[in-house]
Design a protein around this motif. Sequence first.
Motif, PDB file in Angstrom:
ATOM      1  N   ILE A 173       0.845  -1.190   0.000  1.00 20.14           N
ATOM      2  CA  ILE A 173       0.000   0.000   0.000  1.00 20.14           C
ATOM      3  C   ILE A 173       0.879   1.237   0.000  1.00 20.14           C
ATOM      4  CG2 ILE A 173      -0.157   0.096   2.534  1.00 20.14           C
ATOM      5  CD1 ILE A 173      -3.132   0.956   2.120  1.00 20.14           C
ATOM      6  N   THR A 174       0.438   2.254  -0.725  1.00 17.86           N
ATOM      7  CA  THR A 174       1.183   3.512  -0.729  1.00 17.86           C
ATOM      8  C   THR A 174       0.698   4.396   0.417  1.00 17.86           C
ATOM      9  OG1 THR A 174      -0.395   4.568  -2.240  1.00 17.86           O
ATOM     10  CG2 THR A 174       1.472   3.426  -3.230  1.00 17.86           C
ATOM     11  N   SER A 175       1.597   5.221   0.912  1.00 14.90           N
ATOM     12  CA  SER A 175       1.290   6.002   2.115  1.00 14.90           C
ATOM     13  C   SER A 175       0.330   7.144   1.849  1.00 14.90           C
ATOM     14  CB  SER A 175       2.586   6.578   2.692  1.00 14.90           C
ATOM     15  OG  SER A 175       3.191   7.455   1.734  1.00 14.90           O
ATOM     16  N   THR A 176       0.380   7.731   0.683  1.00 18.65           N
ATOM     17  CA  THR A 176      -0.397   8.947   0.443  1.00 18.65           C
ATOM     18  C   THR A 176      -1.787   8.651  -0.095  1.00 18.65           C
ATOM     19  OG1 THR A 176       0.735   9.101  -1.684  1.00 18.65           O
ATOM     20  CG2 THR A 176       1.603  10.436   0.135  1.00 18.65           C
ATOM     21  N   ASP A 177      -1.889   8.052  -1.270  1.00 19.57           N
ATOM     22  CA  ASP A 177      -3.206   7.844  -1.851  1.00 19.57           C
ATOM     23  C   ASP A 177      -3.755   6.440  -1.655  1.00 19.57           C
ATOM     24  OD1 ASP A 177      -1.779   7.911  -5.216  1.00 19.57           O
ATOM     25  OD2 ASP A 177      -1.358   6.675  -3.461  1.00 19.57           O
ATOM     26  N   GLY A 178      -3.030   5.579  -0.956  1.00 19.72           N
ATOM     27  CA  GLY A 178      -3.589   4.276  -0.601  1.00 19.72           C
ATOM     28  C   GLY A 178      -3.718   3.295  -1.745  1.00 19.72           C
ATOM     29  N   ASP A 206      -3.017   3.158   8.984  1.00 17.04           N
ATOM     30  CA  ASP A 206      -3.419   4.185   9.937  1.00 17.04           C
ATOM     31  C   ASP A 206      -2.300   5.209   9.912  1.00 17.04           C
ATOM     32  OD1 ASP A 206      -3.806   5.802  12.203  1.00 17.04           O
ATOM     33  OD2 ASP A 206      -4.806   4.178  13.280  1.00 17.04           O
ATOM     34  N   ARG A 207      -2.524   6.290   9.196  1.00 18.08           N
ATOM     35  CA  ARG A 207      -1.449   7.257   8.988  1.00 18.08           C
ATOM     36  C   ARG A 207      -1.059   7.944  10.281  1.00 18.08           C
ATOM     37  NH1 ARG A 207      -2.758  10.687   3.634  1.00 18.08           N
ATOM     38  NH2 ARG A 207      -0.600  11.323   3.987  1.00 18.08           N
ATOM     39  N   ALA A 208      -2.012   8.128  11.179  1.00 20.99           N
ATOM     40  CA  ALA A 208      -1.705   8.780  12.451  1.00 20.99           C
ATOM     41  C   ALA A 208      -0.764   7.925  13.294  1.00 20.99           C
ATOM     42  CB  ALA A 208      -2.986   9.067  13.214  1.00 20.99           C
ATOM     43  N   LYS A 209      -0.911   6.605  13.171  1.00 18.72           N
ATOM     44  CA  LYS A 209      -0.086   5.698  13.956  1.00 18.72           C
ATOM     45  C   LYS A 209       1.115   5.175  13.167  1.00 18.72           C
ATOM     46  CE  LYS A 209      -3.832   3.972  16.890  1.00 18.72           C
ATOM     47  NZ  LYS A 209      -4.568   2.766  17.349  1.00 18.72           N
ATOM     48  N   ASN A 210       1.219   5.583  11.893  1.00 21.70           N
ATOM     49  CA  ASN A 210       2.295   5.066  11.024  1.00 21.70           C
ATOM     50  C   ASN A 210       2.329   3.541  11.052  1.00 21.70           C
ATOM     51  OD1 ASN A 210       3.227   7.450   9.978  1.00 21.70           O
ATOM     52  ND2 ASN A 210       4.913   7.653  11.421  1.00 21.70           N
ATOM     53  N   THR A 211       1.148   2.954  10.963  1.00 23.59           N
ATOM     54  CA  THR A 211       1.040   1.504  11.048  1.00 23.59           C
ATOM     55  C   THR A 211       0.236   0.980   9.865  1.00 23.59           C
ATOM     56  OG1 THR A 211       1.179   1.543  13.453  1.00 23.59           O
ATOM     57  CG2 THR A 211       0.250  -0.433  12.452  1.00 23.59           C
ATOM     58  N   VAL A 212       0.719  -0.098   9.308  1.00 28.31           N
ATOM     59  CA  VAL A 212       0.022  -0.781   8.220  1.00 28.31           C
ATOM     60  C   VAL A 212      -0.398  -2.156   8.717  1.00 28.31           C
ATOM     61  CG1 VAL A 212       0.296  -1.784   5.917  1.00 28.31           C
ATOM     62  CG2 VAL A 212       1.174   0.498   6.402  1.00 28.31           C
ATOM     63  N   TYR A 213      -1.614  -2.530   8.364  1.00 27.37           N
ATOM     64  CA  TYR A 213      -2.181  -3.796   8.814  1.00 27.37           C
ATOM     65  C   TYR A 213      -2.415  -4.721   7.621  1.00 27.37           C
ATOM     66  CZ  TYR A 213      -3.203  -0.821  12.813  1.00 27.37           C
ATOM     67  OH  TYR A 213      -3.101   0.057  13.859  1.00 27.37           O
ATOM     68  N   LEU A 214      -2.283  -5.994   7.874  1.00 26.71           N
ATOM     69  CA  LEU A 214      -2.684  -7.003   6.900  1.00 26.71           C
ATOM     70  C   LEU A 214      -3.728  -7.873   7.560  1.00 26.71           C
ATOM     71  CD1 LEU A 214      -2.140  -8.085   4.022  1.00 26.71           C
ATOM     72  CD2 LEU A 214      -0.613  -9.773   5.084  1.00 26.71           C
ATOM     73  N   HIS A 215      -4.980  -7.680   7.146  1.00 23.93           N
ATOM     74  CA  HIS A 215      -6.086  -8.453   7.684  1.00 23.93           C
ATOM     75  C   HIS A 215      -6.241  -9.700   6.828  1.00 23.93           C
ATOM     76  CE1 HIS A 215      -7.154  -4.793   9.898  1.00 23.93           C
ATOM     77  NE2 HIS A 215      -6.977  -4.142   8.750  1.00 23.93           N
ATOM     78  N   MET A 216      -6.063 -10.845   7.445  1.00 25.68           N
ATOM     79  CA  MET A 216      -6.072 -12.107   6.703  1.00 25.68           C
ATOM     80  C   MET A 216      -7.275 -12.933   7.132  1.00 25.68           C
ATOM     81  SD  MET A 216      -1.998 -12.997   6.829  1.00 25.68           S
ATOM     82  CE  MET A 216      -2.003 -13.284   8.600  1.00 25.68           C
TER      83      MET A 216
END
Length: 126
Positions: A51-56, A73-83
């Motif tokens: 995923i890209t940080s700006t436009d998703g 979650d840009r506020a938390k600087n966290t990327v999730y992978l929901h499996m």
Amino acid sequence: QVQLVVSGGGLVQPGGSLTLSCAASGFITEYYVIGWFRQAPGKERGGVSAITSTDGNTYYTDSVKGRFTISRDRAKNTVYLHMNSLKPEDTAVYYCAAGFGTILSAMSRIDQYDYWGQGTQVTVSS
């Protein structure tokens, strides 16, 4: 200093769900790509999602489309992978990686990423 911390792996039964997290820190640019990769025993590491940080903008490898969802979650600087609907063939060590010059059409390629987090084991078994 860029740091990626991965969490959320574990053992799950077929058909079950897990969410992996990749917490990023030390980034100095607004635009970056976070990718998820996995490596099963005896196999090469391959791209799962990104995923890209700006436009998703997102990428999914064909085998996980419709089952996995990447989010940020840009506020938390966290990327999730929901499996979801996990299968035994999803068993692997999962890694997240950050790329700062990643070409959108090449988000699945390992050479597009500059920093790597530690792996987390995902085991799908009954």
